[in-house]
Structure formats: C-alpha cells, structure tokens
Design an enzyme around this catalytic site. Sequence first.
Site, PDB file in Angstrom:
ATOM      1  N   LYS A  72       0.948  -1.053   0.094  1.00 15.29           N
ATOM      2  CA  LYS A  72       0.130  -0.187   0.105  1.00 15.29           C
ATOM      3  C   LYS A  72       0.894   1.159  -0.052  1.00 15.29           C
ATOM      4  CE  LYS A  72      -4.428   1.107   0.244  1.00 15.29           C
ATOM      5  NZ  LYS A  72      -5.647   0.277  -0.178  1.00 15.29           N
TER       6      LYS A  72
HETATM    7  P1  NAD Z   1     -12.850   7.645  -3.203  1.00 13.78           P
HETATM    8  O1  NAD Z   1     -11.793   8.552  -2.623  1.00 13.78           O
HETATM    9  O2  NAD Z   1     -13.044   7.421  -4.638  1.00 13.78           O
HETATM   10  O3  NAD Z   1     -14.148   7.794  -2.626  1.00 13.78           O
HETATM   11  C1  NAD Z   1     -14.051   8.053  -1.264  1.00 13.78           C
HETATM   12  C2  NAD Z   1     -15.785   8.636  -0.879  1.00 13.78           C
HETATM   13  O4  NAD Z   1     -15.835   8.651   0.623  1.00 13.78           O
HETATM   14  C3  NAD Z   1     -15.846   9.970  -1.234  1.00 13.78           C
HETATM   15  O5  NAD Z   1     -17.271   9.941  -1.598  1.00 13.78           O
HETATM   16  C4  NAD Z   1     -15.677  10.919  -0.114  1.00 13.78           C
HETATM   17  O6  NAD Z   1     -16.478  12.072  -0.100  1.00 13.78           O
HETATM   18  C5  NAD Z   1     -16.216   9.896   0.830  1.00 13.78           C
HETATM   19  N1  NAD Z   1     -15.627  10.169   2.342  1.00 13.78           N
HETATM   20  C6  NAD Z   1     -14.364  10.473   2.520  1.00 13.78           C
HETATM   21  N2  NAD Z   1     -14.263  10.616   3.888  1.00 13.78           N
HETATM   22  C7  NAD Z   1     -15.381  10.402   4.667  1.00 13.78           C
HETATM   23  C8  NAD Z   1     -15.958  10.486   5.775  1.00 13.78           C
HETATM   24  N3  NAD Z   1     -15.183  10.596   6.786  1.00 13.78           N
HETATM   25  N4  NAD Z   1     -17.466  10.015   5.942  1.00 13.78           N
HETATM   26  C9  NAD Z   1     -17.990   9.890   4.883  1.00 13.78           C
HETATM   27  N5  NAD Z   1     -17.825   9.877   3.874  1.00 13.78           N
HETATM   28  C10 NAD Z   1     -16.405  10.092   3.515  1.00 13.78           C
HETATM   29  O7  NAD Z   1     -12.213   6.212  -2.418  1.00 13.78           O
HETATM   30  P2  NAD Z   1     -12.701   4.639  -2.758  1.00 13.78           P
HETATM   31  O8  NAD Z   1     -11.382   4.343  -3.815  1.00 13.78           O
HETATM   32  O9  NAD Z   1     -13.964   4.789  -3.327  1.00 13.78           O
HETATM   33  O10 NAD Z   1     -12.233   3.910  -1.458  1.00 13.78           O
HETATM   34  C11 NAD Z   1     -13.051   4.095  -0.332  1.00 13.78           C
HETATM   35  C12 NAD Z   1     -12.817   2.691   0.394  1.00 13.78           C
HETATM   36  O11 NAD Z   1     -12.783   1.692  -0.362  1.00 13.78           O
HETATM   37  C13 NAD Z   1     -11.358   2.917   1.007  1.00 13.78           C
HETATM   38  O12 NAD Z   1     -11.601   2.374   2.176  1.00 13.78           O
HETATM   39  C14 NAD Z   1     -10.529   2.023   0.015  1.00 13.78           C
HETATM   40  O13 NAD Z   1      -9.347   1.689   0.972  1.00 13.78           O
HETATM   41  C15 NAD Z   1     -11.209   1.018  -0.138  1.00 13.78           C
HETATM   42  N6  NAD Z   1     -11.157   0.322  -1.436  1.00 13.78           N
HETATM   43  C16 NAD Z   1     -10.981   0.930  -2.720  1.00 13.78           C
HETATM   44  C17 NAD Z   1     -10.871   0.198  -3.617  1.00 13.78           C
HETATM   45  C18 NAD Z   1     -10.718   0.803  -4.970  1.00 13.78           C
HETATM   46  O14 NAD Z   1     -10.654  -0.242  -5.965  1.00 13.78           O
HETATM   47  N7  NAD Z   1     -10.776   1.885  -5.136  1.00 13.78           N
HETATM   48  C19 NAD Z   1     -10.794  -1.205  -3.520  1.00 13.78           C
HETATM   49  C20 NAD Z   1     -10.823  -1.813  -2.141  1.00 13.78           C
HETATM   50  C21 NAD Z   1     -10.899  -1.034  -1.246  1.00 13.78           C
END
Ligand code: NAD
Length: 436
Positions: free
Chosen positions: A119
Amino acid sequence: MSNISKNKDFSSHLWDSSELYRDAVTQLESATKTMNLDPNLTERLRVPKRAMIVTVPVRMDDGSVKCFEGFRVQHNITLGPAKGGIRFHHDVNLSEVAGLAMLMSFKCSLVGLPLGGGKGGIRVDATQLSRAEHQALIRRYTMEIINIIGPEKDIPAPDVGTNAQTMAWMMDTYSMAKGYPVPGVVTGKPVDVGGSLGRAESTGRGVVYTTEHAMKYLEKKGKSKLKMDSSTTVAVQGFGNVGSIAAYDYWQKGMKVVAVSDVSGGIYNKNGLDIGKVMEYLALNRVLAGFPGSEPITNADLLELNVDVLTPAAMEGAITSKNVKNIKAKIIAEGANGPVSPEAMNELEDCGVFIIPDVLCNAGGVIVSYFEWVQGLQQFFWSEEEVNQKLADVLESAFNKVVALKEQYKCGMKTAALISAVDRMSKAMLLRGLFP
Ligand code: NAD
C-alpha cells in the site's frame, strides 16, 4: 527478555500508532489463535517486510514549493509481487499504510492471486490540489519509490483520493525512466493506456456480488429471506470509486437505495433514490447535497438507519464501540477497508448481523487489477463480459470457502476469511523457509 518480546516492543514502537494497524493485528491474532497457527508464523505476519518513507517536493501553482510525506509499504511478498493502492489523504501515516498493506496480503491470498500485499500513501488533501499539482505530486512520488516498484516487484493501483488518471501519470513516469512502455507497473489505468475493461467498476460490483451471495446463504440457512429486489433497503456511506458503483449496482438490481453520502454529508429518501440521476447530479454539482426529492442526512445518522443492507464504503473506523449499539442493518457489506472495528464486529455478529468482511467484500478491485496486470503482460485483452464472469467466479469460490470455514471453526466471517488467507500464506512461507 526473550527475542520475541524484544521484537514486539520494537515493532509496536514502529508500526502500531494507528487504530487501523492495531485492528488488523487484532484480527490476524484472532484468526491465528483459532486455527492454532505456529506462533513463529504469526510473529512474521504481524509486521511488514519493508517500508519506504519519502519526501515529495512539489512546486505549487502559486510558485511556492511544498514538501509532502509519502509512504510505500510491502507487507508480505511470499506469494508474488506486492499489490495495493496509493491513498492521497491529509491524515494518512506510515502505520495506517502498513495496516492497509497487511489487509492487501490477506485479500490477495484469500482470493487465490499470485500476489502479495502493499500500500502507498501521500499525506495531502487531494481535493485542494489542482490537476497540475496532482500530476507533479504523483510523478515525483513515483520517481522517489521507483527502486521498489515494477511489474515483478510491486504494482500500485488507485485508492482514496487517486484515480485512473493518477495511474496513467504513474505509468508514464515509470516508462519514461525505463525508456520503454511498462503498462504492468500499475493497474486501474484508463483503458486507452492498457487498463482493463470492468476495472473501474470492479470493487463496487464485487460488493454487490458478495451481498447477493450473503442473501442466498442466509436464506439457505433459514436465517433471512432478503432478496435483491425492491423489498430490500440499502444505505451506502461514501460515494466514490467503490460506493457509487455499489449503490448503482444495488439500484440496477431493483433494490431500494434509501441513502448515500460523501464526506460533506448525505441524502435520504425513504422511497428510494434514483442512483442514475444521483450520479448525473454529482457529476454536474460535485456534491450530493441538494439532490431534488431528497432530505439531508448526516454520515452518523446514515449508518444508524433501519435498513436491511448497510455498505460503509468511505473510510476505516465508521462503526466502533461508540455507535455499534445503534446499528440496525441485517447485512453489513464492508466496501471500505476496516470500516467496522474488531470489538464492534464481535458485538454485531453476536447479535446475528451478517458481516461480509472487507478482504472478501471489496476484493473485486484487486481481482480485476490482477486481470489487468495479466492482460498487460500478455498484451492480449479480454471483453468486459469475460472480465465480469471471471470476477464473479473468483468471488463465489472465495465466499463459499469463507462460509465453510466459518461453520468449521464456529467463528465470525472476518476470522474465517483471515484463516483462509493465512493458511495459504503460511503454507507458502513454510515451503520457502526462512532465509538464510
Ligand atoms: P474515493 O476517494 O473514490 O471515495 C471515497 C468516498 O468517501 C468519497 O465519496 C468521499 O467524499 C467519502 N468520504 C471520505 N471521507 C469520508 C468520511 N469521513 N465520512 C463519509 N464519507 C467520506 O475512495 P474509494 O476508492 O471509493 O475508496 C473507499 C474505500 O474503499 C477505502 O477504504 C478504500 O481503501 C477502499 N477500497 C477501494 C478500492 C478501489 O478499487 N478503489 C478497492 C478496495 C478497497
């Protein structure tokens, strides 16, 4: 003092400062205890293999130079090159990145990929960066960590605050340094530069596939009659890469998505939101607030709604001992990494809530990242149907493996998922032996 306890003191000083890391270790130890794993293997799994801390200087648009802290951590590479996203967040730190790298090792192992866990992160508020600053930041970061990444070493991908464009710039920077195109250095790239069809949607899509398996499993066990139709209500926290696609796919399957949110708050309609229109509204307005026909709802209230399915898809630590008593959902699909703390998870599972753990629920992203890496190495690309079918097959077999272990060990879903992951990793570690 024994060698083991000396090591523990050292490792806790270096890694243990974040809740996320401590939670990951707690869950690892619960699994290794349940499966009766050799403590020497647990000792190796509770700390990362390697970490790099870099300073990333960037000339900002106003002419000033700012230095950002950057990290890349490789937790375990026994099964293959490290794999994991790059997070841009104002709060990210070495310990959090190490915990996330550990989760990636377990995720890759659980779903049978020939990959280890890594990561990365940069301590920055991505929303305050211009496009030019974002580009300069990721290009300089890529050069700073270039010696430890590469298609055979460590393959980054997008995470919170980064996206397909970020990956295109990383791939270009790495390729410029090598002198030839290297698409396999990152995944989650745009399709036009060697990305895979279906990658952008894969994590959210996997969340919905695993929710469907959970419903079928609960019905088979006579525990609930939830269906993927309008009789089932859903709330999704976070409307980014993961949450927006999960909400969209739930809605496309006919489920009633009553609330979604982003960092600024959420929107609610008890009769269900038209997620297609919500996506269009967000693209135009950049915020969810004010979506016609909806009422505002806070992130805290969204989590406590009386819904059938809750998908926390924003950040870690959404559900903890502070709010667990108010959670009413029957199924929690962990779209984010670590959104439910270990104590809260135990309490929820004791009350009969079915939790699809992050390492299984959001593994769709890394599965299709793996497909993208394979397609890039072969320079032979698959159709979206092929990608989706293979993704569904891998997730179905991982889900079945986890519920079988849950029944065998009479434990929670997260423990069962980690038992499966650790079993595969530890067999490989024993076969490879401890160097020298
Ligand atoms: P992103 O940046 O695209 O979206 C995050 C979303 O959460 C946004 O809508 C943001 O406004 C919101 N957000 C941020 N902080 C917040 C808070 N404190 N309260 C409420 N909403 C909040 O990120 P993502 O890629 O969608 O990732 C989200 C989660 O999923 C993370 O934990 C990430 O590690 C995990 N994840 C992502 C992927 C991927 O392929 N992108 C894969 C596995 C896991």
